[in-house]
Design an enzyme around this catalytic site. Structure first.
Site, short mmCIF file in Angstrom:
data_model
loop_
_atom_site.label_atom_id
_atom_site.label_comp_id
_atom_site.label_asym_id
_atom_site.label_seq_id
_atom_site.Cartn_x
_atom_site.Cartn_y
_atom_site.Cartn_z
N LYS A 15 -27.79 -16.26 -1.35
CA LYS A 15 -28.91 -16.73 -0.53
C LYS A 15 -28.49 -17.01 0.90
O LYS A 15 -29.16 -16.61 1.83
CB LYS A 15 -29.55 -17.99 -1.12
CG LYS A 15 -30.31 -17.77 -2.41
CD LYS A 15 -31.01 -19.03 -2.88
CE LYS A 15 -30.16 -20.26 -2.94
NZ LYS A 15 -29.04 -20.22 -3.90
N ARG A 90 -36.55 -27.13 -4.29
CA ARG A 90 -35.62 -27.03 -5.42
C ARG A 90 -36.26 -27.46 -6.73
O ARG A 90 -35.62 -27.37 -7.77
CB ARG A 90 -34.38 -27.89 -5.17
CG ARG A 90 -33.44 -27.29 -4.18
CD ARG A 90 -32.11 -28.02 -4.24
NE ARG A 90 -31.20 -27.56 -3.22
CZ ARG A 90 -30.25 -26.66 -3.41
NH1 ARG A 90 -30.10 -26.11 -4.59
NH2 ARG A 90 -29.46 -26.32 -2.43
N ARG A 129 -15.13 -18.11 -3.62
CA ARG A 129 -15.51 -18.75 -2.36
C ARG A 129 -14.82 -20.10 -2.22
O ARG A 129 -14.34 -20.45 -1.15
CB ARG A 129 -17.03 -18.92 -2.30
CG ARG A 129 -17.52 -19.57 -1.02
CD ARG A 129 -19.02 -19.67 -0.98
NE ARG A 129 -19.47 -20.72 -1.89
CZ ARG A 129 -20.73 -21.00 -2.13
NH1 ARG A 129 -21.69 -20.30 -1.57
NH2 ARG A 129 -21.07 -21.98 -2.94
N ARG A 135 -13.12 -25.39 -0.90
CA ARG A 135 -14.16 -26.30 -1.41
C ARG A 135 -13.66 -26.96 -2.69
O ARG A 135 -13.72 -26.36 -3.77
CB ARG A 135 -15.46 -25.55 -1.68
CG ARG A 135 -16.12 -25.03 -0.42
CD ARG A 135 -17.45 -24.44 -0.78
NE ARG A 135 -18.12 -23.90 0.40
CZ ARG A 135 -19.40 -23.60 0.42
NH1 ARG A 135 -20.15 -23.77 -0.65
NH2 ARG A 135 -19.94 -23.13 1.51
N ARG A 146 -24.13 -26.85 -11.97
CA ARG A 146 -25.13 -26.49 -10.94
C ARG A 146 -26.07 -25.41 -11.47
O ARG A 146 -27.27 -25.44 -11.21
CB ARG A 146 -24.45 -25.99 -9.67
CG ARG A 146 -23.83 -27.08 -8.86
CD ARG A 146 -23.26 -26.50 -7.58
NE ARG A 146 -22.49 -27.51 -6.89
CZ ARG A 146 -21.49 -27.26 -6.08
NH1 ARG A 146 -21.13 -26.01 -5.84
NH2 ARG A 146 -20.84 -28.23 -5.48
#
Length: 192
Positions: A15, A90, A129, A135, A146
């Protein structure tokens, strides 16, 4: 060009990458709640600390915080002719809030685009990622959580927009340019 759209899809479906590309091609601002949250976390703001408490465990930021940020952002002049929302709404309650915000502004949503992607591919993407970007909150258990949260809370939004005749689904797997072209083709009938 006038384009008011919502971009949906599971975490890791692409996204963010596609939002910036589409916004540029459509000439509208990409409005990402994730970017706003991350800027506040990096800046060490009070909001950032609150946001980090939730995101560190894979939870979503409370609606009242997110709704206020989106309301303020959509009222800014650069969003008058169009926008691309990435990461909002969301949940179904936020769909109702977005409807109210747009009604106050005298605007309508043109289309909701759902980028689809296989869960296992998404997990691999996000782990890669996380390693590249450092991260620490993107561990496999957090990523899977998630995805579960997305399935329970966010995926039903697609049904709401489908019932309104506003939903377009696009496969998010493949080369970035291929996905962008698929998205633009799918959007063509919905944007002026």
């Amino acid at each position: 060009m006038s384009a008011r759209l919502v971009l949906l899809g599971p975490p890791g479906a692409g996204k963010g990458t596609q939002a910036s590309r589409l916004a540029e091609r459509l000439g509208v601002p990409a409005i990402s709640t994730g970017d706003i949250f991350r800027a506040n976390i990096t800046g060490g703001t009070e909001l950032g600390r609150k946001v980090q408490e939730y995101t560190a465990v894979g939870a979503l930021v409370p609606d009242e915080v997110t709704n206020a940020m989106v309301r303020d952002r959509l009222a800014q002049p650069d969003a008058a002719e169009g926008f691309l929302l990435d990461g909002y709404p969301r949940n179904v309650a936020q769909v109702a809030e977005l409807d109210a915000i747009l009604a106050e502004l005298g605007r309508d949503l043109d289309v909701a685009v759902e980028i689809t992607a296989d869960a296992e591919v998404v997990v691999e993407r996000m782990l890669g990622r996380a390693e590249i970007e450092g991260r620490v909150d993107d561990t496999e258990p957090v990523i899977r959580h998630r995805l579960e949260v997305y399935a329970l809370q966010t995926a039903p939004i697609a049904d709401v927009y489908a019932e309104r005749g506003l939903l377009v689904r696009v496969d998010g797997l493949g080369a970035v340019d291929e996905v962008t072209e698929r998205l633009l083709s799918a959007l063509e009938p919905h944007v002026a």
